[in-house]
Design a protein around this motif. Structure first.
Motif, mmCIF file in Angstrom:
data_model
loop_
_atom_site.group_PDB
_atom_site.id
_atom_site.type_symbol
_atom_site.label_atom_id
_atom_site.label_comp_id
_atom_site.label_asym_id
_atom_site.label_seq_id
_atom_site.Cartn_x
_atom_site.Cartn_y
_atom_site.Cartn_z
ATOM 1 N N HIS A 1 0.749 -1.137 -0.169
ATOM 2 C CA HIS A 1 -0.007 -0.018 -0.261
ATOM 3 C C HIS A 1 0.979 1.229 -0.052
ATOM 4 N N THR A 2 2.090 1.275 0.575
ATOM 5 C CA THR A 2 2.784 2.284 0.659
ATOM 6 C C THR A 2 3.518 2.562 -0.548
ATOM 7 N N LEU A 3 3.938 1.753 -1.236
ATOM 8 C CA LEU A 3 4.413 1.880 -2.663
ATOM 9 C C LEU A 3 3.493 2.426 -3.642
ATOM 10 N N TYR A 4 2.131 1.727 -3.631
ATOM 11 C CA TYR A 4 1.222 2.383 -4.542
ATOM 12 C C TYR A 4 0.844 3.718 -4.017
ATOM 13 N N ALA A 5 0.707 3.989 -2.826
ATOM 14 C CA ALA A 5 0.472 5.321 -2.514
ATOM 15 C C ALA A 5 1.556 6.525 -2.976
ATOM 16 N N THR A 6 2.716 5.950 -3.059
ATOM 17 C CA THR A 6 3.709 6.945 -3.472
ATOM 18 C C THR A 6 3.496 7.189 -5.165
ATOM 19 N N LEU A 7 3.451 5.918 -5.729
ATOM 20 C CA LEU A 7 2.745 6.066 -7.330
ATOM 21 C C LEU A 7 1.772 6.790 -7.521
ATOM 22 N N ARG A 8 0.704 6.652 -6.856
ATOM 23 C CA ARG A 8 -0.505 7.281 -6.909
ATOM 24 C C ARG A 8 -0.628 8.872 -6.914
ATOM 25 N N ALA A 9 0.376 9.347 -5.836
ATOM 26 C CA ALA A 9 0.614 10.696 -5.617
ATOM 27 C C ALA A 9 1.267 11.167 -6.861
ATOM 28 N N GLU A 10 2.303 10.432 -7.342
ATOM 29 C CA GLU A 10 2.892 11.036 -8.639
ATOM 30 C C GLU A 10 2.300 10.626 -10.194
ATOM 31 N N GLY A 11 0.956 10.120 -9.885
ATOM 32 C CA GLY A 11 0.244 10.105 -11.158
ATOM 33 C C GLY A 11 0.186 8.569 -11.782
ATOM 34 N N LEU A 12 0.232 7.575 -10.862
ATOM 35 C CA LEU A 12 0.416 6.260 -11.164
ATOM 36 C C LEU A 12 1.618 5.917 -12.107
ATOM 37 N N GLY A 13 2.534 6.757 -12.246
ATOM 38 C CA GLY A 13 3.683 6.591 -12.884
ATOM 39 C C GLY A 13 3.431 6.757 -14.376
ATOM 40 N N GLY B 1 3.743 9.893 -15.717
ATOM 41 C CA GLY B 1 4.643 10.946 -16.218
ATOM 42 C C GLY B 1 5.527 10.351 -17.297
ATOM 43 N N ASP B 2 6.573 9.323 -16.728
ATOM 44 C CA ASP B 2 7.408 8.787 -17.673
ATOM 45 C C ASP B 2 6.860 8.337 -18.912
ATOM 46 N N PHE B 3 5.431 7.566 -18.847
ATOM 47 C CA PHE B 3 4.948 7.145 -20.035
ATOM 48 C C PHE B 3 4.469 8.120 -20.856
ATOM 49 N N LEU B 4 4.027 9.463 -20.358
ATOM 50 C CA LEU B 4 3.747 10.516 -21.293
ATOM 51 C C LEU B 4 4.795 11.084 -22.097
ATOM 52 N N ASP B 5 6.087 11.087 -21.255
ATOM 53 C CA ASP B 5 7.269 11.683 -21.954
ATOM 54 C C ASP B 5 7.691 10.652 -22.946
ATOM 55 N N ARG B 6 7.822 9.424 -22.705
ATOM 56 C CA ARG B 6 8.169 8.394 -23.474
ATOM 57 C C ARG B 6 7.305 8.173 -24.879
ATOM 58 N N GLN B 7 6.265 8.443 -24.706
ATOM 59 C CA GLN B 7 5.210 8.184 -25.790
ATOM 60 C C GLN B 7 5.229 9.386 -26.824
ATOM 61 N N LEU B 8 5.536 10.725 -26.085
ATOM 62 C CA LEU B 8 5.600 11.855 -26.850
ATOM 63 C C LEU B 8 7.134 11.759 -27.677
ATOM 64 N N PRO C 1 -17.978 10.326 -34.343
ATOM 65 C CA PRO C 1 -16.451 10.059 -34.190
ATOM 66 C C PRO C 1 -15.848 11.007 -33.142
ATOM 67 N N ALA C 2 -15.182 10.771 -32.077
ATOM 68 C CA ALA C 2 -14.720 11.360 -30.953
ATOM 69 C C ALA C 2 -13.333 10.890 -30.605
ATOM 70 N N SER C 3 -12.905 11.731 -29.661
ATOM 71 C CA SER C 3 -11.466 11.225 -29.021
ATOM 72 C C SER C 3 -11.380 11.928 -27.578
ATOM 73 N N ARG C 4 -10.947 11.055 -26.677
ATOM 74 C CA ARG C 4 -10.586 11.615 -25.355
ATOM 75 C C ARG C 4 -9.181 11.425 -24.837
ATOM 76 N N LEU C 5 -8.606 11.624 -23.795
ATOM 77 C CA LEU C 5 -7.484 11.313 -23.198
ATOM 78 C C LEU C 5 -7.656 9.957 -22.668
ATOM 79 N N ALA C 6 -6.653 9.275 -22.703
ATOM 80 C CA ALA C 6 -6.877 7.782 -22.344
ATOM 81 C C ALA C 6 -7.022 7.536 -20.848
ATOM 82 N N HIS C 7 -6.848 8.605 -20.121
ATOM 83 C CA HIS C 7 -7.122 8.284 -18.586
ATOM 84 C C HIS C 7 -7.089 9.499 -17.909
ATOM 85 N N ASP C 8 -8.164 9.863 -16.861
ATOM 86 C CA ASP C 8 -8.033 11.069 -16.171
ATOM 87 C C ASP C 8 -6.805 11.234 -15.467
ATOM 88 N N THR C 9 -5.970 10.146 -14.976
ATOM 89 C CA THR C 9 -4.801 10.486 -14.580
ATOM 90 C C THR C 9 -3.679 11.362 -15.267
#
Length: 215
Positions: free
Chosen positions: A95-107, A109-116, A190-198
């Motif tokens: 739970h501690t590890l998940y809480a840390t990642l949750r506060a950082e946006g579920l990890g 951020g790195d995904f967004l930068d990598r996909q860009l 036809p529409a589009s939306r961000l993949a996830h609220d996070t």
């Protein structure tokens, strides 16, 4: 989409089967699998704290139109990396590890930068100018959640980039930055939306700190 296009070009018969997004049971099975299945448990020696899978499921399913599977994959990869860094031989999804990642946006951020960065390979000028970031920011709300945009709205907003827009949208969907919520809903425009609220606050943060001319 690329496979479907080739089937259409060559006039090959085909049919579509809509795969429902992961439900609560599916998410729980994915999270607990390496600790529950004996072969995987012997290989990875992973433990998962009680009720953590349900907590993860609650968070992922809170966004009703999101792409759950890619988000879960990103999250679990990040959790595994950090769990092994803490204890290499007996990693634990806590739970501690998940809480840390949750506060950082579920990890994500790195995904967004990598996909860009991957998007830049096909659209260097679009990414370098800030237009790609502008497009993603247009799919967010001021409250930092995902926003859905119709094709008509996008064509109006980016009418000066009408030639580049279809390919850019498709690439963003291929990279799981955007999803098409109307794809399997006959009669819906036809529409589009961000993949996830996070992803939304991460996109808005990068948008706000950038002064590229395409924004």
């Amino acid at each position: 989409a690329e496979i479907e296009k080739q089937l259409e070009v060559h006039k090959l018969p085909r049919s579509q089967v809509f795969l429902e997004r992961l439900d609560r049971q599916g998410i729980v099975e994915v999270v607990t699998g390496p600790a529950r299945i004996r072969r995987l448990r012997d290989q990875y020696d992973l433990t998962v704290e009680d009720d953590l899978p349900n907590l993860i499921a609650n968070d992922l399913l809170a966004d009703a139109g999101s792409a759950v599977a890619p988000t879960l994959q990103i999250l679990l990869c990040k959790m595994w990396e950090q769990a092994v860094a803490i204890e290499a031989y007996r990693p634990c999804f806590s739970h501690t590890l998940y809480a840390t990642l949750r506060a950082e946006g579920l990890g994500l951020g790195d995904f967004l930068d990598r996909q860009l960065s991957m998007l830049r390979r096909g659209f260097p000028r679009v990414v370098d100018s800030g237009l790609a970031l502008d497009l993603l920011a247009y799919h967010t709300t001021p409250l930092g959640t995902a926003e859905q945009r119709t094709q008509a709205e996008l064509l109006e907003k980016y009418r000066h980039q009408a030639d580049a827009l279809p390919g850019l949208l498709q690439s963003c969907q291929d990279l799981y930055l955007l999803v098409d919520p109307a794809r399997n809903q006959p009669g819906e425009p036809p529409a589009s939306r961000l993949a996830h609220d996070t992803l939304a606050p991460l996109v808005r943060e990068r948008f706000a700190s950038s002064d590229r001319p395409g924004q």
